[in-house]
Write an enzyme that holds these catalytic residues in place. Structure first.
Site, PDB file in Angstrom:
ATOM      1  N   HIS A 125     -14.410   2.038  -4.924  1.00 18.91           N
ATOM      2  CA  HIS A 125     -15.701   2.699  -5.127  1.00 18.91           C
ATOM      3  C   HIS A 125     -15.641   3.756  -6.228  1.00 18.91           C
ATOM      4  O   HIS A 125     -16.682   4.202  -6.713  1.00 18.91           O
ATOM      5  CB  HIS A 125     -16.215   3.303  -3.808  1.00 18.91           C
ATOM      6  N   ASP A 155     -11.240  -1.385  -0.113  1.00 14.32           N
ATOM      7  CA  ASP A 155     -11.636  -0.344  -1.063  1.00 14.32           C
ATOM      8  C   ASP A 155     -10.471   0.068  -1.958  1.00 14.32           C
ATOM      9  O   ASP A 155     -10.254   1.249  -2.214  1.00 14.32           O
ATOM     10  CB  ASP A 155     -12.203   0.889  -0.333  1.00 14.32           C
ATOM     11  N   SER A 228     -11.029  10.840  -3.509  1.00 18.78           N
ATOM     12  CA  SER A 228     -10.997   9.401  -3.272  1.00 18.78           C
ATOM     13  C   SER A 228     -10.047   8.710  -4.236  1.00 18.78           C
ATOM     14  O   SER A 228     -10.121   8.907  -5.457  1.00 18.78           O
ATOM     15  CB  SER A 228     -12.392   8.796  -3.428  1.00 18.78           C
TER      16      SER A 228
END
Length: 495
Positions: A125, A155, A228
């Protein structure tokens, strides 16, 4: 009198010696405790941070997005502010035709280098949809990155940069060895601050969020937006997780962060590096967990395994697996529940022949299955029913808290089920019944009872009687709603 005095003197000496011994033991215990505490939590994490920082990177992405049409709809027509917003809109038009100019959108994330030749791991993402990806190293050097492959299911994304020389990198550790309470370090680019370190412990293991292959490590090390894709390190400097998500009511860290376990990530990265895509094993069944009442209904001693609710066209059907089979072992490993089976199948190589042990009608069978590829199965056709069409009954009957009637052609058309599907339609459910508690509703179609096909009330009645004669407390029903099958066990009660 003299011997008594000597005795008293010796007693005092012994007491002094005993106290000295106790004090010595306490001192040793204190030293040992300090050593244990020092081992559990080092005085400073600076040496470890200095060791691993050069391999952690900041990631900046840039995406060209279509321009907006302006603030149309923000103010009502005829508003005194309409002229102001029209002027604002005219200033932002991109061409003579009045089309809005495209604009660039930027995003920030983190990552880490896993090889000296420039492979970088991050979250999917973070880079999804980006047309420019810039990697910033701890030294300040910036390099453009290309995408090698991505896996939305976990992911994870694998990038590649070209550098003039070998790059500092870190290695993956065995995430299965991480224990709840172990110290960990998270590094990354939180809120765009760049190269930030936070420390905490492993709060929980084997967390599942929403994905099929989820295996998250939960940590209270501060993880915020921008973290992230960054690494979660153990105290040996090995990556045991990729920071992916947080649980937060306000968007900031509240001490509940999630890192995808390294043992999941390494398999994905190896495939992305070799093939540019993932290649997961595919068994080709729809399954549900075995609950206590389902276990009783099929004669299982414990509520373990994965109950097959449907077998579409694919490897399982080709091998002979059937609806109602309970998978108790896959490739020699006991199956505890559906989540464990899905992960094990996905981790198996495509084309491998595995031994699948199932419980069928009270007996175990071991069936060899040649696994297909999960990614090729996304567009697989719906299964075809092979049961012969039975003559429908017009009458309805009440049983197990349900009002039932056999499927007719009109009902098939109304419910949108296959023309060759046979079964009993639920037309009503008693509000205070167990069937209602377990979610059965009007329009559900029961196609099996006691793992046997049912197309008439009399067949269902025979299944009920057979279950009672076998000493079962529950009857297992295969219920289909909108084509989606699931098993429901209903208590038989007294005759």
């Amino acid at each position: 009198m003299q011997p008594k005095a000597v005795a008293r003197t010796r007693t005092k000496s012994d007491t002094v010696a005993l106290r000295a011994a106790v004090m010595g033991l306490l001192a040793l215990a204190l030293v040992a405790l300090q050593a244990v505490m020092a081992q559990a939590k080092p005085e400073s994490l600076a040496p470890l941070a200095e060791q691993i920082s050069p391999s952690v990177v900041n990631i900046t992405t840039s995406t060209l997005v279509e321009g907006r049409t302006g603030p149309r709809g923000i103010v009502p027509e005829g508003s005194p502010f309409e002229d102001f917003f029209r002027e604002f809109q005219d200033r932002n038009r991109g061409d003579e035709d009045g089309a809005p100019a495209p604009r660039r959108s930027s995003a920030l994330g983190s990552g880490f280098v896993i090889s000296e030749d420039g492979y970088v791991v991050t979250n999917n993402h973070v880079i999804e949809g980006a047309d420019e990806i810039t990697i910033e190293f701890f030294s300040g050097q910036e390099l453009e990155a290309t995408v090698i492959g991505t896996d939305p299911n976990t992911d994870i994304a694998l990038l590649k940069v070209e550098a003039d020389g070998p790059l500092p990198f870190v290695s993956f550790g065995d995430s299965d060895n991480a224990r709840v309470g172990d110290w960990v370090i998270a590094m990354g680019n939180p809120l765009g601050q760049g190269f930030s370190v936070s420390a905490g412990i492993v709060s929980a293991r084997n967390r599942a969020l929403s994905g099929t292959y989820d295996d998250y490590i939960q940590t209270d090390a501060a993880i915020n937006r921008g973290n992230s894709g960054g690494p979660l390190f153990n105290m040996d400097g090995d990556v045991i997780g990729v920071n992916t998500a947080i649980l937060s009511p306000n968007g900031g860290s509240i001490g509940i962060g999630f890192s995808m376990a390294a043992n999941v990530v390494t398999r994905v990265v190896d495939q992305l590096q070799e093939f540019g895509e993932t290649r997961r094993g595919w068994l080709g069944v729809r399954i549900q967990d075995v609950t206590d009442d389902v276990a009783d209904a099929i004669g299982l001693e414990a509520a373990t395994g994965a109950l097959i609710t449907d077998v579409p066209e694919g490897p399982a059907r080709d091998a002979g697996l059937q609806t109602g089979d309970v998978i108790v072992s896959f490739d020699g490993v006991d199956v505890e529940d559906t989540r464990g089976l899905v992960r094990q199948v996905g981790n198996s190589p495509v084309g491998a022949v595995v031994q699948v042990t199932v419980l069928r009608e009270g007996e175990t069978q071991t069936i060899p299955v040649t696994l297909g590829r999960r990614e090729d199965a996304d567009g697989a056709a719906a299964p075809e029913e092979e049961e012969p069409e039975a003559e429908a009954e017009a009458e309805s009957s009440e049983l197990l808290g349900l009002t039932l009637t056999a499927l007719t052609d009109d009902m098939r058309e109304e419910l949108g089920v296959a023309d060759d599907m046979n079964g009993l339609v639920v037309t009503d459910v008693e509000a205070d019944s167990e069937a209602a508690e377990k979610g059965l509703i009007a329009g559900d179609v029961i196609t099996e009872a006691g793992q046997q096909p049912v197309a008439s009330i009399s067949e269902l009645t025979r299944s009920v009687e057979a279950a009672r004669e076998a000493g079962r407390k529950s009857l297992l029903l295969l219920v289909r709603r909108g084509g989606d099958p699931r098993f429901v066990a209903l208590t038989l009660g007294d005759e």
